[in-house]
Design a protein around this motif. Structure first.
Motif, mmCIF file in Angstrom:
data_model
loop_
_atom_site.group_PDB
_atom_site.id
_atom_site.type_symbol
_atom_site.label_atom_id
_atom_site.label_comp_id
_atom_site.label_asym_id
_atom_site.label_seq_id
_atom_site.Cartn_x
_atom_site.Cartn_y
_atom_site.Cartn_z
ATOM 1 N N VAL A 213 0.821 -1.209 0.000
ATOM 2 C CA VAL A 213 0.000 0.000 0.000
ATOM 3 C C VAL A 213 0.860 1.266 0.000
ATOM 4 C CG1 VAL A 213 -1.692 1.313 1.343
ATOM 5 C CG2 VAL A 213 -2.022 -1.119 0.980
ATOM 6 N N ALA B 173 0.984 3.874 -3.013
ATOM 7 C CA ALA B 173 0.578 5.259 -2.748
ATOM 8 C C ALA B 173 1.693 6.233 -3.112
ATOM 9 C CB ALA B 173 0.192 5.421 -1.279
ATOM 10 N N MET C 67 1.829 6.483 -6.883
ATOM 11 C CA MET C 67 0.711 7.281 -7.376
ATOM 12 C C MET C 67 0.931 8.772 -7.105
ATOM 13 S SD MET C 67 -3.272 6.668 -6.561
ATOM 14 C CE MET C 67 -4.532 7.311 -7.617
ATOM 15 N N GLU C 68 1.467 9.080 -5.957
ATOM 16 C CA GLU C 68 1.714 10.488 -5.612
ATOM 17 C C GLU C 68 2.764 11.105 -6.533
ATOM 18 O OE1 GLU C 68 1.413 14.123 -3.951
ATOM 19 O OE2 GLU C 68 0.093 12.419 -3.524
ATOM 20 N N TRP D 242 -7.840 13.515 -0.840
ATOM 21 C CA TRP D 242 -9.043 12.707 -0.614
ATOM 22 C C TRP D 242 -9.051 11.452 -1.496
ATOM 23 C CZ3 TRP D 242 -12.372 11.743 -4.595
ATOM 24 C CH2 TRP D 242 -12.316 12.574 -5.710
ATOM 25 N N VAL D 243 -8.396 11.498 -2.650
ATOM 26 C CA VAL D 243 -8.319 10.301 -3.497
ATOM 27 C C VAL D 243 -7.447 9.245 -2.818
ATOM 28 C CG1 VAL D 243 -7.516 9.403 -5.720
ATOM 29 C CG2 VAL D 243 -8.718 11.592 -5.626
ATOM 30 N N HIS D 244 -6.375 9.681 -2.201
ATOM 31 C CA HIS D 244 -5.531 8.737 -1.454
ATOM 32 C C HIS D 244 -6.329 8.069 -0.335
ATOM 33 C CE1 HIS D 244 -1.613 9.274 -3.257
ATOM 34 N NE2 HIS D 244 -1.739 10.591 -3.200
ATOM 35 N N LEU E 252 -9.591 7.723 -0.070
ATOM 36 C CA LEU E 252 -10.666 6.910 -0.645
ATOM 37 C C LEU E 252 -10.142 5.601 -1.227
ATOM 38 C CD1 LEU E 252 -13.723 7.226 -1.046
ATOM 39 C CD2 LEU E 252 -13.232 8.046 -3.341
ATOM 40 N N LEU E 253 -8.943 5.611 -1.722
ATOM 41 C CA LEU E 253 -8.384 4.429 -2.376
ATOM 42 C C LEU E 253 -7.599 3.530 -1.423
ATOM 43 C CD1 LEU E 253 -7.923 2.982 -5.082
ATOM 44 C CD2 LEU E 253 -5.884 4.387 -5.367
ATOM 45 N N TRP E 254 -6.668 4.089 -0.657
ATOM 46 C CA TRP E 254 -5.712 3.259 0.078
ATOM 47 C C TRP E 254 -6.227 2.732 1.408
ATOM 48 C CZ3 TRP E 254 -2.987 1.687 -3.504
ATOM 49 C CH2 TRP E 254 -2.540 2.512 -4.520
ATOM 50 N N LEU F 15 -8.418 -0.328 0.674
ATOM 51 C CA LEU F 15 -7.553 -1.364 0.122
ATOM 52 C C LEU F 15 -6.685 -2.006 1.206
ATOM 53 C CD1 LEU F 15 -6.957 -2.568 -2.660
ATOM 54 C CD2 LEU F 15 -5.020 -1.013 -2.805
#
Length: 127
Positions: free
Chosen positions: A69, A73, A76-77, A85-87, A89-91, A94
């Motif tokens: 994770v 992350a 992705m960053e 907020w996307v981080h 919501l996703l990580w 997961l």
């Protein structure tokens, strides 16, 4: 841990652990619910009171899930740079899902290996 190898063929501890099966016969269910170990195997009557995986599965789950994770992350960053907020919501979901899936499998593997290697608490030899 009475292992009668004459009546029970060897069971692969990793395969049986991943499937949550008895370490002696490889057929009966190991878990009563999600993580609670049954008192005995319904198939071969193995007393599962010896089964104490302790914190072992948790340590492995933290290391494996954390590596996956956090690595994903960070990737992705750096490459996409989404909003915070996307981080979240996703990580977070997961990480929770990976942890729940891995916890049962790793606990089963460690209990099966404990039986296979006849592991027991350490004792001090007093002479």
């Amino acid at each position: 841990m009475n292992q009668d190898s004459a009546h029970f063929p060897p069971v692969d501890p990793v395969k049986a652990g991943l499937r949550g099966l008895c370490p002696r016969c490889g057929q009966g269910k190991l878990f009563d619910g999600f993580l609670k170990v049954k008192p005995a195997c319904a198939n071969c009557d193995l007393d599962l009171a010896f089964a104490d995986s302790g914190d072992g599965p948790v340590v492995f789950v933290i290391l494996i899930v954390g590596f996956i994770v956090v690595g994903a992350a960070l990737w992705m960053e750096v490459n996409i740079n989404p909003p915070l907020w996307v981080h979240f919501l996703l990580w977070i979901p997961l990480a929770i899902a990976f942890s729940l899936v891995l916890m049962r499998m790793l606990k089963g593997i460690l209990i099966n290996l404990q039986f296979r290697n006849n592991a027991r608490p350490g004792e001090i030899d007093r002479g």
